[in-house]
Design a protein around this motif. Structure first.
Motif, PDB file in Angstrom:
ATOM      1  N   THR A   1       0.836  -1.205   0.000  1.00  0.00           N
ATOM      2  CA  THR A   1       0.000   0.000   0.000  1.00  0.00           C
ATOM      3  C   THR A   1       0.870   1.254   0.000  1.00  0.00           C
ATOM      4  OG1 THR A   1      -1.742  -1.166   1.218  1.00  0.00           O
ATOM      5  CG2 THR A   1      -1.822   1.235   1.225  1.00  0.00           C
TER       6      THR A   1
ATOM      7  N   THR B   1       2.512   1.696  -3.350  1.00  0.00           N
ATOM      8  CA  THR B   1       1.503   2.122  -4.335  1.00  0.00           C
ATOM      9  C   THR B   1       1.210   3.610  -4.197  1.00  0.00           C
ATOM     10  OG1 THR B   1       0.488  -0.066  -4.241  1.00  0.00           O
ATOM     11  CG2 THR B   1      -0.816   1.686  -5.231  1.00  0.00           C
TER      12      THR B   1
ATOM     13  N   TYR C   1      -5.452  -5.800  -8.179  1.00  0.00           N
ATOM     14  CA  TYR C   1      -4.310  -4.901  -8.388  1.00  0.00           C
ATOM     15  C   TYR C   1      -3.819  -4.986  -9.833  1.00  0.00           C
ATOM     16  CZ  TYR C   1      -0.202  -2.278  -6.738  1.00  0.00           C
ATOM     17  OH  TYR C   1       0.756  -1.308  -6.522  1.00  0.00           O
TER      18      TYR C   1
ATOM     19  N   MET D   1      -6.389  -3.692 -12.494  1.00  0.00           N
ATOM     20  CA  MET D   1      -6.526  -2.236 -12.476  1.00  0.00           C
ATOM     21  C   MET D   1      -5.316  -1.564 -13.114  1.00  0.00           C
ATOM     22  SD  MET D   1      -8.345  -1.403  -8.817  1.00  0.00           S
ATOM     23  CE  MET D   1      -8.114   0.357  -9.043  1.00  0.00           C
TER      24      MET D   1
ATOM     25  N   LEU E   1      -6.048   2.754  -6.395  1.00  0.00           N
ATOM     26  CA  LEU E   1      -5.612   1.520  -5.745  1.00  0.00           C
ATOM     27  C   LEU E   1      -5.139   1.789  -4.320  1.00  0.00           C
ATOM     28  CD1 LEU E   1      -3.608  -0.697  -8.269  1.00  0.00           C
ATOM     29  CD2 LEU E   1      -5.335  -1.469  -6.649  1.00  0.00           C
TER      30      LEU E   1
ATOM     31  N   THR F   1     -15.025  -2.585  -4.287  1.00  0.00           N
ATOM     32  CA  THR F   1     -14.167  -3.240  -5.273  1.00  0.00           C
ATOM     33  C   THR F   1     -14.700  -3.046  -6.685  1.00  0.00           C
ATOM     34  OG1 THR F   1     -13.647  -4.906  -3.597  1.00  0.00           O
ATOM     35  CG2 THR F   1     -13.040  -5.402  -5.873  1.00  0.00           C
TER      36      THR F   1
ATOM     37  N   THR G   1     -14.250   0.546  -7.838  1.00  0.00           N
ATOM     38  CA  THR G   1     -12.844   0.851  -8.124  1.00  0.00           C
ATOM     39  C   THR G   1     -12.408   0.250  -9.449  1.00  0.00           C
ATOM     40  OG1 THR G   1     -12.410   0.832  -5.729  1.00  0.00           O
ATOM     41  CG2 THR G   1     -10.508   0.728  -7.190  1.00  0.00           C
TER      42      THR G   1
ATOM     43  N   SER H   1     -11.655   2.323 -13.082  1.00  0.00           N
ATOM     44  CA  SER H   1     -10.296   2.203 -13.620  1.00  0.00           C
ATOM     45  C   SER H   1     -10.282   1.671 -15.042  1.00  0.00           C
ATOM     46  CB  SER H   1      -9.457   1.296 -12.713  1.00  0.00           C
ATOM     47  OG  SER H   1      -9.402   1.821 -11.410  1.00  0.00           O
TER      48      SER H   1
END
Length: 411
Positions: A75, A78, A139, A142, A159, A283, A286, A290
């Protein structure tokens, strides 16, 4: 001076090797680091086998000496990549900056390997897919969508937000159950000590008087004898029961039945459903925002629901959407998704704002689940105290009551 052989990666991501004299391996690593060479293998020349530095750039990375990579590490990286690429820094340079700033050697190794693959012509998402242990399907898909649409910096930012939000919710759930679990363990230990140490000594005193004991006292003494006399049998039986339950829960039939039971547990079942709906909406929103296609997004999202029956609903929805049926109708047929979710999805599909509606659903269920967890935690603490007090009170009453009766007889 000792002659060492080494292999490593330079600042451009290229593999280098050579030999160098130094007083120690630590000194050589420091010298090579000044030359922007990251050592991956180091050994004394003349030894039978190389002395590896504790990690490898192979696909299966070993982190034994450099620290396990956590979801928090991914995280943080990212978030850094999102900031750097958002400022217009090329991906390769952003990866190099992340590697230089990383505290853990294991993180350096992982992202150095990824940078090398990107330098060799692989896409970022393809390089990430080589490490499924650290990068989920969400991950990778996306990032792939961001690369194809040219919005990688925005995708990385989403993300990072997504992963931070998931960690926050997970942390609240863990913190909510940590204190009650600790209190339960302490209570069981205290009662266990009383039953094994205190009660047998008191029962020996009672047996000397030969008086008829109250039912509660006889039950307490009987339970104490069972625990202290057959603990060697009770412990394996308990461990076997737990292992059997876990094995049954992992079987296909057991998993299906358990997941159905869990959703029907009063209060807790509703909370579990709210948490699942929050993860689903977050989720899916997101992924769609994306640029991931709806069918692929649903395929990825179903794996984070944590309930086999909800996953089957998503499987049926995928079939329906593929055949041209609106998503909200496919979900509505199951009767398992709350009306609020299907209504908001219906509005989003009609208005073309599905991602926005799903984000609103996610916010609603996240706030509701957090409030429910807070209420349950505040209620659970006094309940546990009452239960522990009742247990201790029963033991104390069972011991003191016959003592008071004996005092009356001899008083």
């Amino acid at each position: 001076m000792v002659l060492f052989g080494y292999r490593g990666i330079d600042g451009r991501g290229a593999t280098v090797k050579g030999m160098r004299e130094a007083e120690s391996s630590r000194e050589l690593k420091a010298l090579l680091k000044k030359e922007s060479i990251f050592v991956t293998e180091l050994w004394e020349v003349g030894k039978e086998s190389p002395k590896k530095s504790g990690f490898s750039l192979n696909k299966n990375i070993s982190f034994s000496s450099s620290g396990r990579i956590t979801s928090g590490d991914i995280t943080a990286v990212t978030r850094q990549l999102a900031t750097l690429t958002g400022a217009g820094i090329p991906l390769i340079e952003a990866l190099s900056a992340v590697i230089d700033q990383a505290d853990k050697e294991s993180v350096k190794v992982l992202f150095t390997s990824i940078r090398t693959k990107v330098n060799e012509g692989e896409s970022f998402s393809s390089a990430l897919s080589g490490y499924p242990k650290h990068f989920s399907d969400i991950y990778i898909n996306m990032v792939n969508a961001g690369e194809q649409s040219g919005t990688l910096e925005l995708v990385l930012e989403r993300l990072a937000d997504f992963m931070e939000n998931q960690a926050r919710v997970r942390g609240k759930v863990i913190s909510a159950i940590a204190y009650p679990a600790l209190m339960s363990v302490i209570g069981v230990l205290i009662l266990g000590v009383m039953m094994i140490v205190v009660v047998p000594k008191v029962s020996a005193i009672f047996s000397d008087f030969g008086a008829t004991l109250p039912l509660a006292t006889r039950f307490l003494i009987f339970t104490s004898k069972i625990i202290s006399g057959y603990w060697w049998l009770l412990l394996p039986l308990f461990a076997g029961a737990v292992a059997g339950f876990v094995f049954w829960k992992r079987s296909s039939s057991g998993k299906s039945l358990w997941h159905k039971i869990v959703l029907k547990i009063p209060i807790m079942g509703n909370l579990i459903l709210m948490l699942a709906m929050g993860r689903f909406a977050t989720t899916l929103a997101t992924l769609l925002s994306s640029g991931v296609q709806v069918l692929r997004a649903l395929e990825i999202t179903k794996h984070i629901l944590g309930n086999i029956h909800l996953e089957r609903v998503i499987d049926e929805a995928i079939v329906g959407v593929r055949e041209g049926e609106p998503l909200h109708e496919s979900l509505q047929k199951s009767g398992m998704f709350p009306p609020l979710v299907t209504r908001m999805i219906a509005i989003g599909e009609k208005s073309g704002q599905l991602e926005g509606m799903l984000s609103n659903v996610a916010k609603f269920y996240d706030s509701r689940s957090e409030a429910r967890i807070s209420v349950l935690t505040s209620l659970l603490e006094p309940v546990l105290i009452l239960v522990m007090g009742a247990g201790a009170g029963f033991v104390a009453f069972s011991i003191l009551w016959p003592i008071l009766k004996i005092n009356q007889l001899f008083g």
